[in-house]
Design a protein around this motif. Structure first.
Motif, PDB file in Angstrom:
ATOM      1  N   UNK A 115      22.277 -10.091  21.353  1.00 14.41           N
ATOM      2  CA  UNK A 115      21.778  -9.895  22.425  1.00 14.41           C
ATOM      3  C   UNK A 115      21.145 -11.077  22.819  1.00 14.41           C
ATOM      4  N   UNK A 116      21.392 -11.852  24.027  1.00 17.21           N
ATOM      5  CA  UNK A 116      20.631 -12.982  24.382  1.00 17.21           C
ATOM      6  C   UNK A 116      19.885 -12.860  25.638  1.00 17.21           C
ATOM      7  N   UNK A 117      18.634 -12.913  25.514  1.00 18.16           N
ATOM      8  CA  UNK A 117      17.785 -12.716  26.763  1.00 18.16           C
ATOM      9  C   UNK A 117      17.067 -14.236  27.083  1.00 18.16           C
ATOM     10  N   UNK A 118      16.904 -14.411  28.476  1.00 24.77           N
ATOM     11  CA  UNK A 118      15.987 -15.543  28.928  1.00 24.77           C
ATOM     12  C   UNK A 118      15.096 -14.968  30.086  1.00 24.77           C
TER      13      UNK A 118
ATOM     14  N   UNK B 156      13.514 -22.404  45.217  1.00 20.98           N
ATOM     15  CA  UNK B 156      14.592 -21.598  44.559  1.00 20.98           C
ATOM     16  C   UNK B 156      14.352 -21.710  43.046  1.00 20.98           C
ATOM     17  N   UNK B 157      14.778 -20.661  42.354  1.00 16.16           N
ATOM     18  CA  UNK B 157      14.503 -20.505  40.820  1.00 16.16           C
ATOM     19  C   UNK B 157      15.744 -19.916  40.239  1.00 16.16           C
ATOM     20  N   UNK B 158      15.493 -19.892  38.725  1.00  9.56           N
ATOM     21  CA  UNK B 158      16.591 -19.381  37.893  1.00  9.56           C
ATOM     22  C   UNK B 158      17.401 -20.146  37.088  1.00  9.56           C
ATOM     23  N   UNK B 159      18.285 -19.760  36.565  1.00  9.63           N
ATOM     24  CA  UNK B 159      19.393 -20.626  35.672  1.00  9.63           C
ATOM     25  C   UNK B 159      20.457 -21.271  36.803  1.00  9.63           C
ATOM     26  N   UNK B 160      19.892 -22.272  37.388  1.00 10.41           N
ATOM     27  CA  UNK B 160      20.654 -22.633  38.533  1.00 10.41           C
ATOM     28  C   UNK B 160      22.060 -23.778  38.048  1.00 10.41           C
ATOM     29  N   UNK B 161      21.856 -24.020  36.868  1.00 13.97           N
ATOM     30  CA  UNK B 161      22.924 -24.653  36.450  1.00 13.97           C
ATOM     31  C   UNK B 161      23.697 -24.127  35.235  1.00 13.97           C
ATOM     32  N   UNK B 162      24.720 -24.772  34.641  1.00 14.82           N
ATOM     33  CA  UNK B 162      25.540 -23.982  33.639  1.00 14.82           C
ATOM     34  C   UNK B 162      24.734 -23.926  32.199  1.00 14.82           C
ATOM     35  N   UNK B 163      25.100 -22.730  31.678  1.00 16.60           N
ATOM     36  CA  UNK B 163      24.588 -22.135  30.323  1.00 16.60           C
ATOM     37  C   UNK B 163      26.051 -22.266  29.454  1.00 16.60           C
ATOM     38  N   UNK B 164      26.092 -23.075  28.413  1.00 15.31           N
ATOM     39  CA  UNK B 164      27.240 -23.047  27.594  1.00 15.31           C
ATOM     40  C   UNK B 164      26.683 -22.718  26.203  1.00 15.31           C
ATOM     41  N   UNK B 165      27.534 -21.948  25.409  1.00 15.62           N
ATOM     42  CA  UNK B 165      27.559 -21.818  23.764  1.00 15.62           C
ATOM     43  C   UNK B 165      28.401 -23.233  23.386  1.00 15.62           C
ATOM     44  N   UNK B 166      27.575 -23.838  22.524  1.00 17.88           N
ATOM     45  CA  UNK B 166      28.161 -25.202  22.084  1.00 17.88           C
ATOM     46  C   UNK B 166      27.960 -24.951  20.446  1.00 17.88           C
ATOM     47  N   UNK B 167      28.801 -26.080  19.871  1.00 17.80           N
ATOM     48  CA  UNK B 167      28.813 -26.061  18.349  1.00 17.80           C
ATOM     49  C   UNK B 167      28.496 -27.726  18.199  1.00 17.80           C
ATOM     50  N   UNK B 168      27.697 -28.070  17.284  1.00 19.60           N
ATOM     51  CA  UNK B 168      27.292 -29.511  16.855  1.00 19.60           C
ATOM     52  C   UNK B 168      28.639 -30.200  16.328  1.00 19.60           C
ATOM     53  N   UNK B 169      29.156 -31.102  16.663  1.00 19.92           N
ATOM     54  CA  UNK B 169      30.213 -31.887  16.161  1.00 19.92           C
ATOM     55  C   UNK B 169      29.836 -32.293  14.745  1.00 19.92           C
TER      56      UNK B 169
ATOM     57  N   UNK C  44      15.429 -15.525  23.938  1.00 19.13           N
ATOM     58  CA  UNK C  44      15.329 -14.764  22.917  1.00 19.13           C
ATOM     59  C   UNK C  44      16.807 -14.510  22.459  1.00 19.13           C
ATOM     60  N   UNK C  45      16.787 -14.179  21.109  1.00 20.46           N
ATOM     61  CA  UNK C  45      18.068 -13.714  20.350  1.00 20.46           C
ATOM     62  C   UNK C  45      17.683 -12.463  19.779  1.00 20.46           C
TER      63      UNK C  45
ATOM     64  N   UNK D 223      11.830 -13.593  36.203  1.00 25.52           N
ATOM     65  CA  UNK D 223      13.236 -12.989  36.224  1.00 25.52           C
ATOM     66  C   UNK D 223      13.573 -12.975  34.840  1.00 25.52           C
ATOM     67  N   UNK D 224      14.385 -12.005  34.444  1.00 21.63           N
ATOM     68  CA  UNK D 224      14.935 -11.887  33.171  1.00 21.63           C
ATOM     69  C   UNK D 224      16.465 -11.942  33.229  1.00 21.63           C
TER      70      UNK D 224
END
Length: 606
Positions: free
Chosen positions: A582-585, A593-606, A546-547, A517-518
């Motif tokens: 464009x972000x694709x996974x 069960x399948x997929x992105x089942x937990x959070x996806x977060x945009x982060x920045x290294x401290x 993919x970016x 699945x995409x």
């Protein structure tokens, strides 16, 4: 109460022979599955008038017939083609259902089987248990009207049974094949009809509600259609469990089910029940033995006679306890979360009332040794229900708000429950299979705590920029996503559906989806992109990220049983520019069960 056969063997577990003796007396006329000593079984049953002999390896047996360790290296095509990876596999997979060489090999094995067991009429050919991928080779997929076997594999299962039956009947025209209608092979087929000589064992579930009447469930229509397709060559496999671990069918549902089957002219009954004398399951075994022969009796009178004969002067108290426990286990309000599963936990007032009833029952039979032993078994079972409920309550609190003290408390309650289960299995108050729940519970708690530790590490090392929740999504049953450019910015995803990261795709309109699945999401990066990454708290099972059409990372090498609950972070390339991207996974799930089942977060290294 049962007693040990004085002439019975002493080299096997005494309980099994006791149970076999009880089963014969209660007109269960089939060999007890758990006893493997055929030389001892024959005289045991001959003294009791004989029995129907079980099939060899009855139950889920695809991989017993065609062991991957023996066949896969030379014949991977006997197993399952995974379109998502373009490879043959045997892990978490069924057999190919069209391969001619495999069908001939199964025919050869069937011939050997009938030579060993000339009394048998049907060759057992039963799919593997659980969420297993069915073969997606072109020939297998072509059997299905939809072109996919992710939602239903009935056509595939029946095709394999038909072809093996034809192979058998080339030399044994009076023999056939017995196969399941189970899980995603449960629905009657549309295109591939069962051939004469193919018997169906329909596995009856009450659609997840143990109180649901047969005529209110999908089972009624399924069984009726299977009976039409096979000329009545159907046996119904029923589950006679109602305990904290398994809440399948309550007694009213079982009575309604057997009466429905009787009216439909279906006489075959195969019952799975618990090797335990505690709680409700013993009565469900007793009830099932009578329902299979003639379901038209006064069930209230039967129940009163059962409790009076077994518990003597404690009958009224024990029947009230039985009914209170039954209702508590079936009450949806009592369900508690444990990981990704839910189980019943009885509330404190119910547990207190059960204690009072059993105490009164014990007092009533203090001078009746036999009845006192029966009441004592129930009382000890209540100790298990109490510890189970404590563990479920503690775990539910932890999963809703993870903390280290909550984790330690839940682990302690599971340890106490484990000790209780170990004590009770020795006397068969509980089935020894109940002990499997200890590992399941501990693994669920440990996995959840690892995820929480990963979240704490993430917060220590990264700043959150944005939680990426709403995505566009499409299944990829043909594994064509890369070729079709689903990862590129110029691809039009307007026909796709909205989906949330943080939940399984099955819970969002894509039931039984196994394979690829995409996910696609247009994001806007801040002016400073240095040290920015994307954190995936859980992708079930393998992920490619993919970016703007370029693969920048993922997690797809290793054991899928580990990967699906292992967080990972993909850093953006250093030359990534601010602004829209464009972000694709792509996610591949091989079962369950399948997929992105937990959070996806945009982060920045401290």
């Amino acid at each position: 109460m049962i007693r040990t056969d004085p002439d019975g063997p002493r080299d096997s577990a005494r309980h099994l022979w006791d149970m076999a003796d009880w089963a014969v007396k209660n007109r269960y006329n089939v060999e007890l599955e758990r006893i493997r000593d055929r030389a001892a079984i024959i005289p045991f049953y001959q003294r009791r008038g004989g029995c129907l002999w079980l099939m060899e390896d009855a139950g889920h047996n695809f991989h017993k017939l065609i062991p991957p360790r023996q066949y896969f290296a030379d014949h991977p095509e006997f197993f399952c083609f995974d379109r998502a990876t373009g490879q043959w596999r045997h892990e978490r997979a069924q057999l190919c259902t069209t391969n001619p060489d495999l069908i001939r090999e199964l025919g050869r094995l069937a011939d050997e089987y009938f030579t060993r067991h000339p009394d048998q009429t049907y060759f057992p050919l039963f799919q593997e248990d659980g969420a297993r991928l069915w073969c997606q080779c072109p020939a297998c997929l072509a059997l299905n009207p939809s072109g996919s076997n992710l939602m239903s594999a009935s056509e595939n299962n029946i095709n394999l049974a038909n072809q093996v039956c034809a192979e058998i009947r080339r030399t044994r025209p009076d023999r056939g094949v017995w196969t399941y209608a189970y899980q995603i092979s449960r629905q009657p087929p549309v295109r591939v009809k069962p051939a004469p000589g193919v018997r169906i064992m329909y596995c009856y579930y009450s659609d997840g509600d143990p109180r649901r009447a047969p005529w209110e469930s999908t089972c009624f229509e399924d069984i009726t259609r299977w009976s039409e397709l096979t000329g009545g060559n159907v046996v119904v496999y029923s589950y006679h469990y109602l305990n904290p671990r398994y809440t399948f069918n309550d007694e009213n549902t079982l009575i309604g089910m057997f009466r429905m089957l009787n009216l439909a002219g279906i006489q075959g009954s195969n019952q799975e029940c618990s090797e335990t004398w505690g709680g409700i399951d013993g009565y469900l075994m007793y009830l099932g033995a009578r329902l299979a022969w003639n379901p038209w009796f006064d069930e209230e009178a039967l129940k009163r006679d059962y409790f009076s004969s077994l518990y003597g002067a404690a009958a009224t108290d024990l029947q009230q306890a039985h009914d209170l426990l039954w209702q508590g286990l079936c009450n949806p309000a009592n369900q508690r979360r444990f990981g990704f599963s839910r189980y019943p936990a009885l509330p404190a007032p119910d547990l207190q009332r059960l204690q009072e009833l059993l105490a009164a029952g014990a007092l009533a039979v203090q001078n009746d040794r036999r009845a006192a032993l029966a009441v004592n078994a129930w009382t000890r079972f209540l100790g298990y229900v109490q510890d189970w409920s404590s563990a479920l309550d503690a775990a539910d609190s932890y999963f809703r708000a993870p903390t280290e003290p909550g984790y330690q408390k839940a682990k302690a309650t599971v340890a106490a429950l484990t000790q209780t289960m170990e004590d009770l299995t020795a006397d068969r108050i509980l089935s020894r299979y109940t002990l499997r729940m200890s590992d399941h519970f501990n693994n669920s708690l440990d996995s959840a705590w690892r995820l929480e530790e990963a979240r704490l590490r993430l917060e220590a090392d990264y700043d959150r920029i944005q939680t990426l929740t709403l995505w566009r999504f499409a299944p990829d049953p043909q594994a064509e996503g890369e070729t079709a450019g689903w990862h590129r910015p110029d691809f039009d995803d307007a026909p796709w559906k909205d989906i949330e990261a943080g939940r399984f795709w099955e819970d969002q309109g894509f039931p039984n989806l196994d394979g690829a699945g995409w996910y696609r999401l247009r994001i806007v990066l801040p002016d400073d992109t240095l040290g920015i990454g994307i954190h995936f708290a859980g992708a079930d099972e393998r992920a490619w990220v993919y970016l703007d059409g370029d693969l920048i990372g993922g997690q797809h090498e290793g054991d899928p049983g580990v990967l699906w609950q292992q967080p990972f972070t993909v850093m953006l390339p250093e030359n990534t520019t601010p602004g829209p991207h464009l972000l694709a996974v792509k996610v591949i799930d091989s079962g369950g069960a399948g997929g992105l089942w937990n959070q996806v977060v945009l982060v920045r290294r401290k």
